[in-house]
Write an enzyme that holds these catalytic residues in place. Structure first.
Site, PDB file in Angstrom:
ATOM      1  N   GLU A   1     -88.834 -28.681   5.756  1.00 16.27           N
ATOM      2  CA  GLU A   1     -90.211 -29.189   5.800  1.00 16.27           C
ATOM      3  C   GLU A   1     -90.950 -28.750   7.070  1.00 16.27           C
ATOM      4  O   GLU A   1     -92.181 -28.684   7.079  1.00 16.27           O
ATOM      5  CB  GLU A   1     -90.217 -30.718   5.712  1.00 16.27           C
ATOM      6  CG  GLU A   1     -89.532 -31.408   6.883  1.00 16.27           C
ATOM      7  CD  GLU A   1     -89.488 -32.923   6.747  1.00 16.27           C
ATOM      8  OE1 GLU A   1     -90.113 -33.444   5.808  1.00 16.27           O
ATOM      9  OE2 GLU A   1     -88.822 -33.566   7.581  1.00 16.27           O
TER      10      GLU A   1
ATOM     11  N   ASP B   1     -80.295 -33.486  14.403  1.00 15.75           N
ATOM     12  CA  ASP B   1     -80.898 -32.786  15.539  1.00 15.75           C
ATOM     13  C   ASP B   1     -80.793 -33.547  16.854  1.00 15.75           C
ATOM     14  O   ASP B   1     -81.486 -33.209  17.822  1.00 15.75           O
ATOM     15  CB  ASP B   1     -82.364 -32.457  15.245  1.00 15.75           C
ATOM     16  CG  ASP B   1     -83.218 -33.685  14.956  1.00 15.75           C
ATOM     17  OD1 ASP B   1     -82.667 -34.807  14.942  1.00 15.75           O
ATOM     18  OD2 ASP B   1     -84.436 -33.525  14.733  1.00 15.75           O
TER      19      ASP B   1
ATOM     20  N   THR C   1     -79.166 -39.534  12.082  1.00 18.24           N
ATOM     21  CA  THR C   1     -80.319 -38.860  11.505  1.00 18.24           C
ATOM     22  C   THR C   1     -79.810 -37.828  10.515  1.00 18.24           C
ATOM     23  O   THR C   1     -78.881 -37.078  10.827  1.00 18.24           O
ATOM     24  CB  THR C   1     -81.208 -38.163  12.543  1.00 18.24           C
ATOM     25  OG1 THR C   1     -82.160 -37.340  11.880  1.00 18.24           O
ATOM     26  CG2 THR C   1     -80.403 -37.300  13.509  1.00 18.24           C
ATOM     27  N   ILE C   2     -80.418 -37.792   9.337  1.00 18.76           N
ATOM     28  CA  ILE C   2     -80.001 -36.773   8.383  1.00 18.76           C
ATOM     29  C   ILE C   2     -80.356 -35.380   8.888  1.00 18.76           C
ATOM     30  O   ILE C   2     -79.759 -34.392   8.462  1.00 18.76           O
ATOM     31  CB  ILE C   2     -80.597 -37.013   6.985  1.00 18.76           C
ATOM     32  CG1 ILE C   2     -82.112 -36.838   6.977  1.00 18.76           C
ATOM     33  CG2 ILE C   2     -80.204 -38.367   6.444  1.00 18.76           C
ATOM     34  CD1 ILE C   2     -82.710 -36.783   5.586  1.00 18.76           C
ATOM     35  N   ASP C   3     -81.319 -35.286   9.820  1.00 16.77           N
ATOM     36  CA  ASP C   3     -81.715 -33.980  10.360  1.00 16.77           C
ATOM     37  C   ASP C   3     -80.644 -33.371  11.268  1.00 16.77           C
ATOM     38  O   ASP C   3     -80.684 -32.168  11.546  1.00 16.77           O
ATOM     39  CB  ASP C   3     -83.021 -34.102  11.156  1.00 16.77           C
ATOM     40  CG  ASP C   3     -84.224 -34.377  10.276  1.00 16.77           C
ATOM     41  OD1 ASP C   3     -84.109 -34.214   9.042  1.00 16.77           O
ATOM     42  OD2 ASP C   3     -85.276 -34.750  10.814  1.00 16.77           O
TER      43      ASP C   3
ATOM     44  N   MET D   1     -85.598 -31.863   3.933  1.00 12.47           N
ATOM     45  CA  MET D   1     -86.078 -32.419   5.202  1.00 12.47           C
ATOM     46  C   MET D   1     -85.572 -31.581   6.381  1.00 12.47           C
ATOM     47  O   MET D   1     -84.626 -30.808   6.265  1.00 12.47           O
ATOM     48  CB  MET D   1     -85.658 -33.875   5.341  1.00 12.47           C
ATOM     49  CG  MET D   1     -86.454 -34.817   4.443  1.00 12.47           C
ATOM     50  SD  MET D   1     -86.025 -36.550   4.685  1.00 12.47           S
ATOM     51  CE  MET D   1     -87.304 -37.337   3.704  1.00 12.47           C
ATOM     52  N   GLY D   2     -86.214 -31.789   7.518  1.00 11.97           N
ATOM     53  CA  GLY D   2     -85.902 -31.032   8.727  1.00 11.97           C
ATOM     54  C   GLY D   2     -87.185 -30.705   9.466  1.00 11.97           C
ATOM     55  O   GLY D   2     -87.801 -29.676   9.228  1.00 11.97           O
ATOM     56  N   ARG D   3     -87.610 -31.607  10.349  1.00 11.60           N
ATOM     57  CA  ARG D   3     -88.894 -31.443  11.035  1.00 11.60           C
ATOM     58  C   ARG D   3     -88.836 -30.352  12.098  1.00 11.60           C
ATOM     59  O   ARG D   3     -89.642 -29.431  12.101  1.00 11.60           O
ATOM     60  CB  ARG D   3     -89.314 -32.762  11.697  1.00 11.60           C
ATOM     61  CG  ARG D   3     -89.644 -33.872  10.713  1.00 11.60           C
ATOM     62  CD  ARG D   3     -89.917 -35.162  11.460  1.00 11.60           C
ATOM     63  NE  ARG D   3     -88.729 -35.617  12.179  1.00 11.60           N
ATOM     64  CZ  ARG D   3     -88.723 -36.606  13.066  1.00 11.60           C
ATOM     65  NH1 ARG D   3     -89.849 -37.225  13.355  1.00 11.60           N
ATOM     66  NH2 ARG D   3     -87.610 -36.978  13.661  1.00 11.60           N
TER      67      ARG D   3
ATOM     68  N   ARG E   1     -81.973 -39.081   1.771  1.00 12.60           N
ATOM     69  CA  ARG E   1     -81.528 -40.103   2.718  1.00 12.60           C
ATOM     70  C   ARG E   1     -81.071 -41.396   2.035  1.00 12.60           C
ATOM     71  O   ARG E   1     -80.784 -42.386   2.699  1.00 12.60           O
ATOM     72  CB  ARG E   1     -82.618 -40.409   3.740  1.00 12.60           C
ATOM     73  CG  ARG E   1     -83.868 -41.043   3.197  1.00 12.60           C
ATOM     74  CD  ARG E   1     -84.737 -41.639   4.303  1.00 12.60           C
ATOM     75  NE  ARG E   1     -85.405 -40.675   5.134  1.00 12.60           N
ATOM     76  CZ  ARG E   1     -85.074 -40.415   6.398  1.00 12.60           C
ATOM     77  NH1 ARG E   1     -84.073 -41.041   6.968  1.00 12.60           N
ATOM     78  NH2 ARG E   1     -85.745 -39.527   7.097  1.00 12.60           N
TER      79      ARG E   1
ATOM     80  N   HIS F   1     -87.164 -38.116  -0.049  1.00  9.46           N
ATOM     81  CA  HIS F   1     -86.329 -39.236   0.363  1.00  9.46           C
ATOM     82  C   HIS F   1     -85.046 -39.372  -0.446  1.00  9.46           C
ATOM     83  O   HIS F   1     -84.185 -40.192  -0.097  1.00  9.46           O
ATOM     84  CB  HIS F   1     -87.141 -40.533   0.284  1.00  9.46           C
ATOM     85  CG  HIS F   1     -88.205 -40.617   1.334  1.00  9.46           C
ATOM     86  ND1 HIS F   1     -89.445 -40.046   1.176  1.00  9.46           N
ATOM     87  CD2 HIS F   1     -88.200 -41.158   2.573  1.00  9.46           C
ATOM     88  CE1 HIS F   1     -90.169 -40.256   2.258  1.00  9.46           C
ATOM     89  NE2 HIS F   1     -89.437 -40.929   3.127  1.00  9.46           N
TER      90      HIS F   1
ATOM     91  N   ARG G   1     -91.526 -22.130  -9.177  1.00  6.90           N
ATOM     92  CA  ARG G   1     -91.655 -23.588  -9.241  1.00  6.90           C
ATOM     93  C   ARG G   1     -91.111 -24.218  -7.959  1.00  6.90           C
ATOM     94  O   ARG G   1     -90.232 -23.662  -7.302  1.00  6.90           O
ATOM     95  CB  ARG G   1     -90.903 -24.144 -10.449  1.00  6.90           C
ATOM     96  CG  ARG G   1     -91.350 -23.559 -11.791  1.00  6.90           C
ATOM     97  CD  ARG G   1     -92.801 -23.891 -12.123  1.00  6.90           C
ATOM     98  NE  ARG G   1     -93.258 -23.208 -13.316  1.00  6.90           N
ATOM     99  CZ  ARG G   1     -93.151 -23.699 -14.541  1.00  6.90           C
ATOM    100  NH1 ARG G   1     -92.572 -24.880 -14.736  1.00  6.90           N
ATOM    101  NH2 ARG G   1     -93.607 -23.014 -15.578  1.00  6.90           N
TER     102      ARG G   1
ATOM    103  N   ASP H   1     -83.948 -39.424  17.331  1.00  4.58           N
ATOM    104  CA  ASP H   1     -84.539 -39.047  18.614  1.00  4.58           C
ATOM    105  C   ASP H   1     -85.528 -40.083  19.141  1.00  4.58           C
ATOM    106  O   ASP H   1     -85.513 -40.427  20.324  1.00  4.58           O
ATOM    107  CB  ASP H   1     -85.196 -37.672  18.515  1.00  4.58           C
ATOM    108  CG  ASP H   1     -86.175 -37.564  17.352  1.00  4.58           C
ATOM    109  OD1 ASP H   1     -86.306 -38.525  16.583  1.00  4.58           O
ATOM    110  OD2 ASP H   1     -86.805 -36.497  17.215  1.00  4.58           O
TER     111      ASP H   1
ATOM    112  N   ARG I   1     -90.187 -47.521  11.934  1.00 10.96           N
ATOM    113  CA  ARG I   1     -90.545 -46.504  12.933  1.00 10.96           C
ATOM    114  C   ARG I   1     -91.499 -47.152  13.932  1.00 10.96           C
ATOM    115  O   ARG I   1     -92.715 -47.160  13.756  1.00 10.96           O
ATOM    116  CB  ARG I   1     -91.179 -45.297  12.248  1.00 10.96           C
ATOM    117  CG  ARG I   1     -90.226 -44.583  11.290  1.00 10.96           C
ATOM    118  CD  ARG I   1     -90.813 -43.287  10.779  1.00 10.96           C
ATOM    119  NE  ARG I   1     -89.974 -42.660   9.783  1.00 10.96           N
ATOM    120  CZ  ARG I   1     -88.907 -41.901  10.051  1.00 10.96           C
ATOM    121  NH1 ARG I   1     -88.571 -41.680  11.311  1.00 10.96           N
ATOM    122  NH2 ARG I   1     -88.193 -41.357   9.087  1.00 10.96           N
TER     123      ARG I   1
ATOM    124  N   GLY J   1     -85.804 -43.788  10.494  1.00 12.96           N
ATOM    125  CA  GLY J   1     -85.532 -43.700   9.057  1.00 12.96           C
ATOM    126  C   GLY J   1     -84.132 -44.183   8.718  1.00 12.96           C
ATOM    127  O   GLY J   1     -83.215 -44.117   9.536  1.00 12.96           O
TER     128      GLY J   1
ATOM    129  N   ARG K   1     -86.818 -17.624 -13.161  1.00 11.74           N
ATOM    130  CA  ARG K   1     -87.786 -18.136 -12.195  1.00 11.74           C
ATOM    131  C   ARG K   1     -87.314 -17.990 -10.756  1.00 11.74           C
ATOM    132  O   ARG K   1     -86.123 -17.888 -10.477  1.00 11.74           O
ATOM    133  CB  ARG K   1     -88.049 -19.624 -12.457  1.00 11.74           C
ATOM    134  CG  ARG K   1     -88.896 -19.907 -13.677  1.00 11.74           C
ATOM    135  CD  ARG K   1     -88.974 -21.395 -13.946  1.00 11.74           C
ATOM    136  NE  ARG K   1     -89.845 -21.678 -15.078  1.00 11.74           N
ATOM    137  CZ  ARG K   1     -89.818 -22.788 -15.794  1.00 11.74           C
ATOM    138  NH1 ARG K   1     -88.947 -23.739 -15.494  1.00 11.74           N
ATOM    139  NH2 ARG K   1     -90.657 -22.962 -16.798  1.00 11.74           N
TER     140      ARG K   1
END
Length: 341
Positions: A222, A129, A125-127, A169-171, A275, A272, A266, A103, A72, A10, A162
């Site tokens: 996520e 990780d 990576t924005i994650d 993100m973050g798999r 990123r 995206h 809500r 990764d 990818r 990504g 509310r």
């Protein structure tokens, strides 16, 4: 030397800063030729090259994305692709390769290095990780974007009484969720490292709204998932290529909260947005430091290594030690998120 360069996986802010540094250091300091491959590893397989000169890197420092484009694509997973990589590198007289990626890209780089190619990798990576480095290119900007979004959501949440669920993100790791949740003052942060119990989430929200507040912010990574055996059964939703379906866990969490509490709830999925756009100074500087370090490493004969930030110092770590590993959020940072709820 003729040094190949690719960006895989990504996109993220800060990639162009790294490309710029590699070209300036390679050409200016050592007289190397820098040969870019378009679209990551796919460009190497296809022989899709773009020689990089100074004119290609003018005014790119503040630009998001990657001027080389990305994809990818992992050669180890495609029949004949590894042979095609080696054939292209030989045909183009590439003496070493700089791979910028997360990764998947770095795992592929380690396999190519095993075939005898000189490789220096740069983590992005924005994650955040990637193991072995305190920071990866793109993470700092993503956290800033997510934090600003949470700040904005606060006002509408309070105005309308509310519960606002914000999916980031973050798999496999909740670095964005935890950091933006703390910085944005979220009441609850749900991260992959700690499977959650929806009963406890609901009980907390009910107590908060009864005791002292009429709104709440819930940040969800996520890749977050419910604790096995708890009252909410949930399987992580995967797409065609094994990617997590954006919005799936956020939608489920929001629906559960509304059904169990009756609070108007809500969902906002940042997706995206995290990123894209202009990189922060931190990501511009990190990309620049990694780019210079990568060229220096190749020139010194280093191979099968990755640039990494450890403390304030950029160091080289062996690629086989970190390839395929996930750096998760440490318990002390998760605890801060819990304490400040």
């Amino acid at each position: 030397m003729r040094i190949g360069l690719l960006t895989g996986g990504g996109d993220c802010p800060g990639l162009n800063a790294a490309i710029r540094a590699i070209v300036k250091q390679g050409l200016g300091e050592y007289g190397h030729q820098i040969i870019g491959f378009r679209n990551g590893w796919k460009g190497v397989v296809d022989g899709d090259i773009q020689p990089l000169e100074r004119q290609h890197i003018r005014n790119v420092l503040s630009m998001g994305g990657t001027l080389l484009s990305t994809a990818r694509f992992h050669p180890r997973e495609e029949d004949g692709s590894m042979d095609a990589v080696l054939q292209t590198l030989e045909a183009e007289n590439i003496e070493a390769l700089i791979c910028i990626g997360g990764d998947g890209t770095l795992h592929a780089a380690s396999k190519v290095a095993e075939a005898g190619v000189k490789i220096v990798a740069i983590p992005k990576t924005i994650d955040n990780d990637v193991a072995g480095t305190d920071l990866s290119i793109g993470f700092h900007t993503a956290v800033n974007i997510a934090t600003e979004a949470i700040d904005r959501i606060h006002t509408t949440a309070e105005s309308h009484n509310r519960v606002m669920v914000v999916e980031v993100m973050g798999r496999h790791a909740g670095w964005i969720a935890v950091n933006s949740g703390i910085a944005g003052g979220a009441e609850i942060v749900l991260a992959p490292e700690e499977p959650f119990d929806m009963d406890r989430v609901v009980k907390f929200l009910q107590h908060r709204h009864k005791a002292h507040a009429n709104f709440s912010i819930v940040v969800v990574a996520e890749g977050a998932h419910a604790k096995p055996g708890s009252s909410m059964e949930y399987e992580v939703q995967l797409g065609k290529y094994g990617e997590i379906v954006a919005g799936a866990i956020g939608e489920r969490v929001a629906a559960e909260i509304q059904a169990r509490t009756g609070f108007d709830t809500r969902l906002t999925v940042l997706g995206h947005v995290q990123r894209g756009g202009t990189p922060t100074p931190t990501d511009r500087i990190l990309g620049s430091r990694f780019g210079v370090a990568a060229v220096d490493a190749i020139t010194a004969g280093e191979t099968n290594v990755m640039t990494a930030l450890q403390g304030e110092e950029v160091v080289l770590v062996p690629l086989p030690e970190i390839a395929g590993r996930v750096k998760q959020v440490p318990e002390d940072l998760l605890r801060v998120a819990r304490v400040l709820a």
